[in-house]
Design a protein around this motif. Structure first.
Motif, PDB file in Angstrom:
ATOM      1  N   PHE A   1      -8.277 -22.727  76.347  1.00 14.92           N
ATOM      2  CA  PHE A   1      -9.253 -23.671  75.802  1.00 14.92           C
ATOM      3  C   PHE A   1     -10.078 -24.207  76.962  1.00 14.92           C
ATOM      4  O   PHE A   1      -9.536 -24.553  78.021  1.00 14.92           O
ATOM      5  CB  PHE A   1      -8.557 -24.835  75.091  1.00 14.92           C
ATOM      6  CG  PHE A   1      -7.838 -24.440  73.838  1.00 14.92           C
ATOM      7  CD1 PHE A   1      -8.432 -24.611  72.594  1.00 14.92           C
ATOM      8  CD2 PHE A   1      -6.561 -23.875  73.894  1.00 14.92           C
ATOM      9  CE1 PHE A   1      -7.781 -24.248  71.430  1.00 14.92           C
ATOM     10  CE2 PHE A   1      -5.905 -23.510  72.731  1.00 14.92           C
ATOM     11  CZ  PHE A   1      -6.507 -23.694  71.502  1.00 14.92           C
TER      12      PHE A   1
ATOM     13  N   ASP B   1     -14.389 -25.857  78.047  1.00 13.96           N
ATOM     14  CA  ASP B   1     -15.730 -26.272  77.636  1.00 13.96           C
ATOM     15  C   ASP B   1     -16.763 -25.529  78.457  1.00 13.96           C
ATOM     16  O   ASP B   1     -16.522 -25.165  79.613  1.00 13.96           O
ATOM     17  CB  ASP B   1     -15.938 -27.776  77.847  1.00 13.96           C
ATOM     18  CG  ASP B   1     -15.021 -28.612  76.974  1.00 13.96           C
ATOM     19  OD1 ASP B   1     -14.678 -28.134  75.869  1.00 13.96           O
ATOM     20  OD2 ASP B   1     -14.663 -29.736  77.385  1.00 13.96           O
TER      21      ASP B   1
ATOM     22  N   ILE C   1     -20.082 -27.595  74.737  1.00 14.55           N
ATOM     23  CA  ILE C   1     -19.504 -26.945  73.562  1.00 14.55           C
ATOM     24  C   ILE C   1     -18.092 -26.494  73.881  1.00 14.55           C
ATOM     25  O   ILE C   1     -17.817 -26.013  74.998  1.00 14.55           O
ATOM     26  CB  ILE C   1     -20.353 -25.742  73.086  1.00 14.55           C
ATOM     27  CG1 ILE C   1     -19.767 -25.171  71.795  1.00 14.55           C
ATOM     28  CG2 ILE C   1     -20.439 -24.656  74.152  1.00 14.55           C
ATOM     29  CD1 ILE C   1     -20.637 -24.113  71.130  1.00 14.55           C
ATOM     30  N   SER C   2     -17.181 -26.692  72.916  1.00 18.37           N
ATOM     31  CA  SER C   2     -15.794 -26.260  73.090  1.00 18.37           C
ATOM     32  C   SER C   2     -15.715 -24.746  72.922  1.00 18.37           C
ATOM     33  O   SER C   2     -16.421 -24.168  72.102  1.00 18.37           O
ATOM     34  CB  SER C   2     -14.893 -26.939  72.049  1.00 18.37           C
ATOM     35  OG  SER C   2     -14.899 -28.344  72.223  1.00 18.37           O
ATOM     36  N   CYS C   3     -14.790 -24.148  73.701  1.00 18.96           N
ATOM     37  CA  CYS C   3     -14.649 -22.688  73.657  1.00 18.96           C
ATOM     38  C   CYS C   3     -13.176 -22.314  73.617  1.00 18.96           C
ATOM     39  O   CYS C   3     -12.300 -23.076  74.063  1.00 18.96           O
ATOM     40  CB  CYS C   3     -15.290 -22.033  74.880  1.00 18.96           C
ATOM     41  SG  CYS C   3     -17.038 -22.408  75.082  1.00 18.96           S
ATOM     42  N   THR C   4     -12.904 -21.124  73.085  1.00 17.36           N
ATOM     43  CA  THR C   4     -11.557 -20.557  73.095  1.00 17.36           C
ATOM     44  C   THR C   4     -11.660 -19.106  73.515  1.00 17.36           C
ATOM     45  O   THR C   4     -12.694 -18.464  73.356  1.00 17.36           O
ATOM     46  CB  THR C   4     -10.892 -20.639  71.711  1.00 17.36           C
ATOM     47  OG1 THR C   4     -11.694 -19.924  70.775  1.00 17.36           O
ATOM     48  CG2 THR C   4     -10.732 -22.081  71.252  1.00 17.36           C
TER      49      THR C   4
ATOM     50  N   VAL D   1     -19.690 -18.232  66.959  1.00 18.31           N
ATOM     51  CA  VAL D   1     -19.355 -19.599  66.580  1.00 18.31           C
ATOM     52  C   VAL D   1     -18.336 -19.570  65.449  1.00 18.31           C
ATOM     53  O   VAL D   1     -18.491 -18.842  64.462  1.00 18.31           O
ATOM     54  CB  VAL D   1     -20.619 -20.365  66.131  1.00 18.31           C
ATOM     55  CG1 VAL D   1     -20.242 -21.730  65.563  1.00 18.31           C
ATOM     56  CG2 VAL D   1     -21.567 -20.533  67.307  1.00 18.31           C
TER      57      VAL D   1
ATOM     58  N   TYR E   1     -13.056 -24.777  62.860  1.00 18.09           N
ATOM     59  CA  TYR E   1     -11.700 -25.119  62.452  1.00 18.09           C
ATOM     60  C   TYR E   1     -11.824 -26.152  61.345  1.00 18.09           C
ATOM     61  O   TYR E   1     -12.031 -27.348  61.580  1.00 18.09           O
ATOM     62  CB  TYR E   1     -10.909 -25.666  63.639  1.00 18.09           C
ATOM     63  CG  TYR E   1      -9.478 -26.035  63.309  1.00 18.09           C
ATOM     64  CD1 TYR E   1      -8.599 -25.065  62.816  1.00 18.09           C
ATOM     65  CD2 TYR E   1      -9.012 -27.327  63.473  1.00 18.09           C
ATOM     66  CE1 TYR E   1      -7.288 -25.391  62.512  1.00 18.09           C
ATOM     67  CE2 TYR E   1      -7.701 -27.668  63.167  1.00 18.09           C
ATOM     68  CZ  TYR E   1      -6.840 -26.697  62.689  1.00 18.09           C
ATOM     69  OH  TYR E   1      -5.541 -27.015  62.370  1.00 18.09           O
TER      70      TYR E   1
ATOM     71  N   ARG F   1     -14.231 -29.077  63.270  1.00 19.24           N
ATOM     72  CA  ARG F   1     -14.696 -28.859  64.643  1.00 19.24           C
ATOM     73  C   ARG F   1     -15.187 -27.418  64.793  1.00 19.24           C
ATOM     74  O   ARG F   1     -14.506 -26.489  64.375  1.00 19.24           O
ATOM     75  CB  ARG F   1     -13.555 -29.120  65.636  1.00 19.24           C
ATOM     76  CG  ARG F   1     -13.082 -30.577  65.658  1.00 19.24           C
ATOM     77  CD  ARG F   1     -11.880 -30.730  66.568  1.00 19.24           C
ATOM     78  NE  ARG F   1     -11.423 -32.122  66.595  1.00 19.24           N
ATOM     79  CZ  ARG F   1     -10.294 -32.529  67.180  1.00 19.24           C
ATOM     80  NH1 ARG F   1      -9.529 -31.620  67.772  1.00 19.24           N
ATOM     81  NH2 ARG F   1      -9.960 -33.798  67.164  1.00 19.24           N
ATOM     82  N   TYR F   2     -16.329 -27.281  65.377  1.00 15.63           N
ATOM     83  CA  TYR F   2     -16.820 -25.933  65.635  1.00 15.63           C
ATOM     84  C   TYR F   2     -16.667 -25.639  67.125  1.00 15.63           C
ATOM     85  O   TYR F   2     -16.632 -26.542  67.970  1.00 15.63           O
ATOM     86  CB  TYR F   2     -18.275 -25.763  65.187  1.00 15.63           C
ATOM     87  CG  TYR F   2     -19.300 -26.458  66.044  1.00 15.63           C
ATOM     88  CD1 TYR F   2     -19.878 -25.793  67.130  1.00 15.63           C
ATOM     89  CD2 TYR F   2     -19.696 -27.763  65.773  1.00 15.63           C
ATOM     90  CE1 TYR F   2     -20.824 -26.422  67.922  1.00 15.63           C
ATOM     91  CE2 TYR F   2     -20.645 -28.397  66.564  1.00 15.63           C
ATOM     92  CZ  TYR F   2     -21.205 -27.724  67.629  1.00 15.63           C
ATOM     93  OH  TYR F   2     -22.138 -28.346  68.417  1.00 15.63           O
ATOM     94  N   SER F   3     -16.565 -24.361  67.442  1.00 14.82           N
ATOM     95  CA  SER F   3     -16.397 -23.947  68.837  1.00 14.82           C
ATOM     96  C   SER F   3     -16.932 -22.544  68.997  1.00 14.82           C
ATOM     97  O   SER F   3     -17.271 -21.870  68.021  1.00 14.82           O
ATOM     98  CB  SER F   3     -14.917 -24.007  69.238  1.00 14.82           C
ATOM     99  OG  SER F   3     -14.153 -23.119  68.442  1.00 14.82           O
TER     100      SER F   3
ATOM    101  N   ARG G   1     -15.904 -18.883  70.025  1.00 16.68           N
ATOM    102  CA  ARG G   1     -14.791 -17.971  70.323  1.00 16.68           C
ATOM    103  C   ARG G   1     -15.333 -16.907  71.259  1.00 16.68           C
ATOM    104  O   ARG G   1     -16.133 -16.060  70.876  1.00 16.68           O
ATOM    105  CB  ARG G   1     -14.268 -17.321  69.050  1.00 16.68           C
ATOM    106  CG  ARG G   1     -12.994 -16.481  69.282  1.00 16.68           C
ATOM    107  CD  ARG G   1     -12.700 -15.554  68.125  1.00 16.68           C
ATOM    108  NE  ARG G   1     -13.702 -14.504  68.041  1.00 16.68           N
ATOM    109  CZ  ARG G   1     -14.394 -14.255  66.960  1.00 16.68           C
ATOM    110  NH1 ARG G   1     -14.245 -14.993  65.873  1.00 16.68           N
ATOM    111  NH2 ARG G   1     -15.292 -13.268  66.935  1.00 16.68           N
TER     112      ARG G   1
END
Length: 399
Positions: free
Chosen positions: A49, A51, A59-62, A87, A90, A95-97, A99
């Motif tokens: 995980f 940013d 933006i959050s990233c995985t 994009v 969850y 929450r969007y992130s 991928r």
């Protein structure tokens, strides 16, 4: 107090799921490349995980599994990178992130930015639209393959197509599949496919780095594939690798094996199906013949077929009965009419004036046959005829 109409509403879950469907269904938010600085890099057992941030936003990233293992550098806080992914949302938390499927340091990523611009351009022109995509023929007779000579992809395609559908004729168009000259050579091979009568065409190459696959991002080649006269299957790279050819082709698969399976039926399954159809046809024919035999048996047991003469005699009895009834009816009709005629004859005979002459009376007429009823009917000198029962007297009127 009047009842208030209940206001329409959605639940939080429904709202988040609607947002998820909207964002994840947007083609422009899939397989895009984002430039940013790594922040809050946290490694867990299942993935990473972090940013991505720039001067104005975060933006959050995985990053998961094979995508993480495929990294060619060791990311750390503060690295400026180009992250390619889609994009996701969850829904339970709203929450969007992003991928991330692939990532590299920014120094190597200027070409990706140019590719992103070209991808958007072709997308806006409609070259990626699903409405343009065609179905792959189920029973091809001729399949064309653009592939590197003596490559693993060629061997894979040859082996699997021959195993699945040996009835097909393969047309191989060798080409360079990486390097500076590859786009021009791929376009040459593609033009050759358009001159042949193919049912399906496959463009295949094994996996590699973004640089290795870059030839398949050529705009001229992509436009040519989009206008192919036969359906095109793209089998370039691996699952996480995407090129422009993948987006403009009719179908995209991740391996040459998958391309062979998509392009051909399984001959074992076809033979099994045909055998099943043959068995069902034979069973149907046997049942049909048995039904006909039963109908013939039922017909043969009817009285007419057992003793045809009996049916004739029965009909003769009926006809004789009808004849007797008709004869009797005609006789009764004639007798009735004869009686009526006799009665009328008697009445007419009773009114016959000659019958009166038989009783001693006479009938006087003028020469032209008019009955003399009054002295006014004659004049002196006129001849008259007097009819009696036994003759006629001709005389002249004197007075």
């Amino acid at each position: 107090m009047q009842n208030r109409t209940e206001k329409q509403f959605v639940s939080v879950k429904e709202l988040n799921e609607a947002i998820k469907d909207k964002l994840e269904g947007d083609f422009t938010l899939r397989n895009l490349t984002v430039r940013g600085e790594i922040s809050n890099w946290k490694i867990y057992r299942s993935g990473v995980f972090f940013d991505l941030k720039d001067e104005d936003s975060v933006i959050s990233c995985t990053m998961w599994g094979n995508s993480l293992y495929g990294l060619k550098f060791d990311p750390k806080e503060g690295d400026e990178v180009l992250a390619t992914g889609s994009v996701t949302v969850y829904a339970p938390r709203g929450r969007y992130s992003l991928r991330v499927d692939a990532m590299e340091q920014y120094g190597k990523g200027n070409l990706l930015l140019e590719l992103e611009k070209l991808k958007r351009k072709l997308y806006e022109e409609g070259l990626f639209d699903d409405s343009r995509k065609r179905e792959i023929p189920h029973f091809p007779e001729h399949i064309g393959i653009i592939v590197g000579k003596d490559s693993a992809a060629e061997a894979d395609l040859r082996r699997n197509i021959a195993r699945r559908w040996p009835l097909v004729t393969l047309h191989i168009y060798y080409s360079l599949v990486q390097g500076v000259d590859a786009p021009k050579d791929l376009l040459r091979a593609f033009k050759l496919t358009q001159e042949d009568n193919l049912d399906t065409m496959i463009i295949a190459r094994g996996g590699g780095s973004i640089e290795d696959l870059w030839a398949f991002n050529d705009e001229t080649l992509a436009r040519a594939v989009a206008n192919s006269k036969m359906p095109v299957i793209s089998a370039i790279g691996h699952e996480i690798d995407f090129t422009l050819i993948d987006f403009v082709s009719d179908k995209r698969v991740s391996t040459p094996t998958a391309a062979a399976e998509l392009a051909t039926p399984n001959i074992d399954e076809v033979q099994s199906f045909m055998m099943d159809m043959e068995e069902r046809l034979q069973t149907g024919m046997v049942n049909y013949i048995d039904n006909l035999r039963l109908k013939v048996k039922n017909l043969s047991e009817r009285p007419f077929f057992i003793n045809p003469a009996s049916q004739y005699l029965k009909a003769k009895v009926e006809v004789d009965g009808y004849k007797a009834r008709l004869d009797n009816g005609i006789k009764v009709y004639i007798d009735t009419k004869r009686n009526i005629i006799n009665t009328l004859e008697k009445e007419l005979d009773a009114l016959n004036p000659y019958k009166v002459l038989q009783r001693g009376y006479s009938l006087t007429e003028t020469e032209d046959g008019h009955v003399v009823k009054s002295i006014k009917d004659v004049k002196p000198g006129q001849k008259i005829k007097t009819k009696m029962k036994d003759g006629i007297v001709i005389s002249t009127v004197d007075k």
